[in-house]
Each structure stands twice: as structure tokens, then as C-alpha cells.
Design a protein around this motif. Structure first.
Motif, PDB file in Angstrom:
ATOM      1  N   ASP A 372       6.506  -5.385   7.759  1.00 31.56           N
ATOM      2  CA  ASP A 372       6.115  -4.168   7.046  1.00 31.56           C
ATOM      3  C   ASP A 372       5.459  -4.510   5.708  1.00 31.56           C
ATOM      4  OD1 ASP A 372       7.041  -2.581   9.071  1.00 31.56           O
ATOM      5  OD2 ASP A 372       8.878  -1.963   8.053  1.00 31.56           O
ATOM      6  N   SER A 373       5.933  -5.554   5.061  1.00 33.41           N
ATOM      7  CA  SER A 373       5.324  -5.986   3.804  1.00 33.41           C
ATOM      8  C   SER A 373       3.898  -6.445   4.047  1.00 33.41           C
ATOM      9  CB  SER A 373       6.152  -7.111   3.182  1.00 33.41           C
ATOM     10  OG  SER A 373       5.528  -7.630   2.025  1.00 33.41           O
ATOM     11  N   TYR A 374       3.686  -7.165   5.120  1.00 27.65           N
ATOM     12  CA  TYR A 374       2.343  -7.622   5.463  1.00 27.65           C
ATOM     13  C   TYR A 374       1.395  -6.446   5.653  1.00 27.65           C
ATOM     14  CZ  TYR A 374      -1.439  -9.855   8.029  1.00 27.65           C
ATOM     15  OH  TYR A 374      -2.672 -10.288   8.430  1.00 27.65           O
ATOM     16  N   TYR A 375       1.865  -5.435   6.376  1.00 32.20           N
ATOM     17  CA  TYR A 375       1.025  -4.270   6.682  1.00 32.20           C
ATOM     18  C   TYR A 375       1.022  -3.223   5.577  1.00 32.20           C
ATOM     19  CZ  TYR A 375       0.424  -5.742  11.538  1.00 32.20           C
ATOM     20  OH  TYR A 375       0.085  -6.426  12.676  1.00 32.20           O
ATOM     21  N   GLN A 376       1.824  -3.433   4.547  1.00 31.48           N
ATOM     22  CA  GLN A 376       1.981  -2.453   3.477  1.00 31.48           C
ATOM     23  C   GLN A 376       2.413  -1.097   4.049  1.00 31.48           C
ATOM     24  OE1 GLN A 376      -1.216  -2.301   0.623  1.00 31.48           O
ATOM     25  NE2 GLN A 376      -0.906  -4.423   0.008  1.00 31.48           N
TER      26      GLN A 376
END
Length: 521
Positions: A372-376
Motif C-alpha cells: 500500500d505504501s508503494y501504491y500510495q
């Protein structure tokens, strides 16, 4: 995992700044941060006239109205630029800008524009969360710290594609297809993503190339009152900065290009090189993990650790792990993306070990959080427009890496050689731009920026997203390029703990003195 050339600064440096290069979807997207493609508008000349064309004078002469915004100490404004520089009378687009004034007006040197990468990273988010308060005090004393959201990004007419629920499904699509049926599902996902972008963002889609953003940056330089552009760009931001220098060499001031890209490489070569970069980063992680008592991938060589990770990914491909969210179990695509996220910064390695251990014990939530952090992706299910803008810019900047699944299959051996762990996913992710609705307007070419002032190019030897050889190549291409090397891990070098790197960059920004070409830290 949407990873088709997604370039961004490391997450520890900027929590919500954006990725640098990519734009794929899980596995070849969302995983390796190398995910996007290309597609574009009309190709611009190698350099623009020294004088401002009459048709653009109204833009260069505009006055910005600043207002307080968001974070104390920062001001915001809106700048008008033409939607299409080849047809300035065809309508405008608004560009959001923010600044924090120099803390010591008596030492002020001008403005310093910063860009965190992506493409698709919010410059304003980066400025207000990190650069405007975290850059070295002497730099902040001497410069107004400035950034902007490039066209198509966040506050600047953002490219919009899939909504939150649809993105949730998109990020779970298998990007290592084992059968023709799985290939068809992946192609359908890419087509659906592209069609949604066209449906929601038809007006801006042909006009969000890096050349367009670079020309916007020259308007910004002028309205800020600066004769020359002073700039720090990270990851994809190095391509934006080099493009600016090539277009406007006489207006180029002190440029730092950290975590450099090689603009002469084709899309397929960029993606394959980035695949190798993530393999090198994983090898470093694997060596470290094998020394730790809590390594869930066991002891042994990096190859053995990699084989165990591959086996884990196969298992979650066949049987996803629960995450506490019924519609988002941890399958191979999201798991791979979570691993890729941690490759950007060695500081995330302990978190990755814990997340892998939890997933192997039946709890996929920690690894999902990394994805989720990667995809914001926000806790409420909404996504920043990072992945949408990333694909839109990349697909304009270069023709697609592949023309269809057959071409990917032919290239698989070279990608798997580059990375036994990530190769297959990165190869399929490179198919993203094949179905883009807008034809690419740019192409791979070396950028010389003839006549520009000295430009500082920074490379990290084990950078996963922008391999070190890219910095070497850009330093050679730029007529006035000077290469500064950081022998270390992680993505980009400035502000990551090396006094040697920081001192060299600070001196360049404050005194205009570049380090000796080839200096190593």
C-alpha cells in the motif's frame, strides 16, 4: 505490482513523495517500482529559442499571488501555462506551486526547485513534508525552497484513471502469468486501466510529457524572478532536470541530478536494467538477512535466500494469505510489490523481515501495508494519482517496450537472467504502455545540454531503481556533467547519511563549485 519504470525517492526520506520511474501493475507493475511506460504528444526540438516567443510572453510575465497553505511557513500559488506549447492559444492548464522563503534573506541566492521523482510524485508534498524543512540549514538559509506538482500530478490537473475499488482489483492481477488464460487477464487489466485514463483525462493525457513539464519549469523559473534555474531532482527528477538543461542550456544554473536515469536507453532496456538493479538490491538484502537471527528466509547464499522467497511467492500465488480485508488477500502480486517497496531503502529491511515472517505464519497484513505504501493507498481505500500519472508520463516519453505478449515471452530469458527473483514480473509489467490510448511523442536519445553550466550527477552503486551505470552514462552524455559516486545501498544519496556526499552537494549549491569528476564517497 505495477513496476514499469516507477522512480521515486526513498520512502524514509519522503513519506509520500512518489515513485520515480515505473508504472506497471503487480508483478510488472506495482512490484518493482519500475512500472510505467510511455506515450505522448508532439516531440519538441532539442533546444528552444533563447528569446521567449511572443505567443508565450503572457505566461512568462505573469505574477504569482502567494497565500498561506497547509503547513506553517509555506506559501502556495497557481501558475498558468499553455496546455499545448505548440498551440499556445489552445487553452491553459494550472500548475500548483509552493515555496518556503530563505531563512536568511541576507544570504539569499535565489530559488531552489526540487523534484522527488516518479513520474507522478507530488513536488508540493515532498517540499512540505521533507525538503523545505529537512534540507541542510545552510541551503535553506540561502534559497527559497520551491516545488510544484507537474502537470497531471496531484494538484495540477491530475490524470485520473481507476477509482479505489477498481485499483484494489488492478493491483492484485497476476503479473507472472503461467497460462494463456492468465495472460489474457493481464492484458485485459492493462486495457481497462488505459481506457479509464482516456475516459477521465482525455484533455490532459496527450500533454503530460517530460518535455512539457520541463517547459513549465522554465516558466516557473521566470515568474520566480530567477535568471537561471537552480534545481535538485531525484530519480525520475534527474530525467526532468536533464531534459530542462538540454532545452534551456543557457538558463541552467546549479543542477543536482541524484539517482540518475539514462535518457538514451529504450523502454525495454530501461526496464531490464531496473530489473537487474532490484536484483542487486535484493542480493544485498539477502546477505544481510542471512546474518540476522530473525531472517524468515533462512541462512545460506543470496541465491538460496532468493529461491526461498520465490517459493513463498509461488505459494501465495496458489493460496493467498489472509490480511484482515476479505477483498484484499495477499497474493503474489501484492506480496512482490511489498518486497519491492522495501528495496528502496535498507532502513526498511527489518520491516520486510517481520512482514515476511508474519505472512509465512498466516498474517499478510504487514506485507500488504508495504504494498500500500508503494501504491500510495490511503487507509480509506483511496489512492493518490501516482500510478495514473506515472503511466501517463512514461507512455508519452517513449514508445512501448513491447508490442504484445509474444514479444514479452521472447524477452523473458533476458529479464530472468537479470533477476531470477523479479525478472518475470518486471518483463510482463513492461507491457503496460502497449495499450495506451495516446501515441508516444518522445523517444530515447542522449542529452548533451551543450553550453550548460557544470551539472552534478550523483549515482549510488547499489541503487535498485536507478542502477549506477545510468549515472555513469548521464555524466558522460552531459557536456558539463560531473559524476559523484556513493558506494552504498538504497535509492539516491543526498540526505541519506553520508557526510561526504552531503558536503560535496552543499558546496556545489552554495558556492557553485562542483566536486572533481569521479569523486567517490
Amino acid at each position: 505490482m505495477d513496476t514499469s519504470r516507477l522512480l521515486r525517492t526513498t520512502g524514509t526520506v519522503i513519506a509520500a513523495a512518489g515513485l520515480l520511474l515505473s508504472g506497471c501493475t503487480s508483478g510488472g507493475s506495482g512490484t518493482p517500482r519500475a512500472a510505467a511506460s510511455s506515450g505522448g504528444a508532439s516531440e519538441a526540438p532539442s533546444a528552444v529559442p533563447t528569446a521567449v516567443p511572443a505567443a508565450l510572453r503572457t505566461y512568462y510575465d505573469q505574477k504569482l499571488t502567494w497565500r498561506e497553505c497547509g503547513v506553517p511557513g509555506f506559501e502556495c500559488s497557481t501558475m498558468r501555462v499553455p496546455l499545448d506549447y505548440e498551440n499556445p492559444g489552445g487553452g491553459d492548464i494550472d500548475i500548483a506551486v509552493s515555496r518556503r522563503k530563505a531563512t536568511d534573506p541576507a544570504k539569499r541566492l535565489g530559488s531552489l526547485v526540487v523534484n522527488p521523482g516518479g513520474p507522478g510524485g507530488s513536488g508540493i508534498g515532498y517540499l512540505q513534508a521533507y525538503a523545505g524543512i529537512g534540507y541542510p540549514a545552510p541551503v535553506r538559509a540561502a534559497y527559497d525552497m520551491v516545488s510544484f506538482d507537474p502537470r497531471g500530478v496531484d494538484r495540477s490537473s491530475p490524470v485520473e484513471c481507476l477509482n479505489g475499488p477498481a485499483m484494489d482489483k488492478y493491483t492484485q492481477v497476476d503479473q507472472t502469468p503461467d497460462t494463456p488464460a492468465e495472460q489474457a487477464l493481464l492484458v485485459a487489466a492493462f486495457k481497462e486501466f488505459a481506457a479509464a485514463c482516456q475516459a477521465h483525462s482525455q484533455r490532459v493525457l496527450p500533454h503530460v510529457s517530460t518535455v512539457d513539464a520541463a517547459r513549465d519549469m522554465d516558466v516557473l523559473r521566470a515568474v520566480l524572478g530567477d535568471e537561471k534555474l537552480n534545481y535538485v531532482g531525484a530519480s525520475y527528477g534527474t530525467f526532468l532536470g536533464a531534459t530542462y538543461a538540454d532545452l534551456f542550456p543557457g538558463r541552467t544554473g546549479r543542477l543536482v541530478l541524484d539517482g540518475a536515469m539514462d535518457p538514451a536507453l529504450s523502454a525495454v532496456d530501461l526496464n531490464r536494467d531496473q530489473t537487474a538493479g532490484f536484483e542487486a538490491a535484493f542480493t544485498a538484502f539477502a546477505k544481510d538477512c542471512a546474518k540476522q537471527p530473525d531472517c524468515p528466509l533462512g541462512k545460506g547464499s543470496p541465491e538460496q535466500v532468493g529461491e526461498r522467497l520465490t517459493e513463498f511467492l509461488r505459494k501465495v500465488d496458489a493460496q493467498p494469505v489472509a490480511t484482515g480485508e476479505a477483498d484484499r488477500p495477499l497474493g503474489e502480486a501484492l506480496a512482490t510489490t511489498g518486497v519491492i517497496e522495501a528495496m528502496y531503502d535498507e532502513g526498511a529491511w527489518p520491516q520486510l523481515r517481520e512482514a515476511l515472517k508474519a505472512a509465512m505464519d498466516g498474517d499478510g497484513a504487514p506485507l500488504l501495508a508495504l504494498a500500500d505504501s508503494y501504491y500510495q493507498r490511503e487507509p480509506d481505500g483511496k489512492y493518490a494519482n501516482l500510478m495514473s500519472a506515472n503511466a501517463a508520463v512514461n507512455c508519452l516519453d517513449q514508445p512501448p517496450a513491447f508490442d504484445g505478449p509474444k514479444a514479452v515471452e521472447s524477452a523473458l530469458p533476458s529479464f530472468e537472467k537479470a533477476s531470477p527473483v523479479f525478472g518475470q514480473g518486471f518483463a510482463w509489467a513492461s507491457l503496460n504502455c502497449t495499450y495506451w490510448p495516446t501515441k508516444a511523442t518522445g523517444k530515447a536519445k542522449a542529452l548533451a545540454a551543450k553550453g550548460a553550466a557544470p551539472i552534478l550527477v550523483v549515482g549510488t552503486t547499489r541503487d535498485p531503481a536507478t542502477p549506477y551505470k545510468w549515472a555513469q552514462a548521464l555524466g558522460e552524455q552531459l557536456e558539463s556533467g560531473t559524476l559523484l559516486t556513493y558506494d552504498g545501498d538504497g535509492h539516491t544519496a543526498y540526505g541519506r547519511g553520508s557526510d561526504c556526499i552531503d558536503s560535496a552537494i552543499n558546496r556545489y549549491l552554495l558556492e557553485g563549485t562542483a566536486p572533481q569528476d569521479g569523486k567517490k564517497c
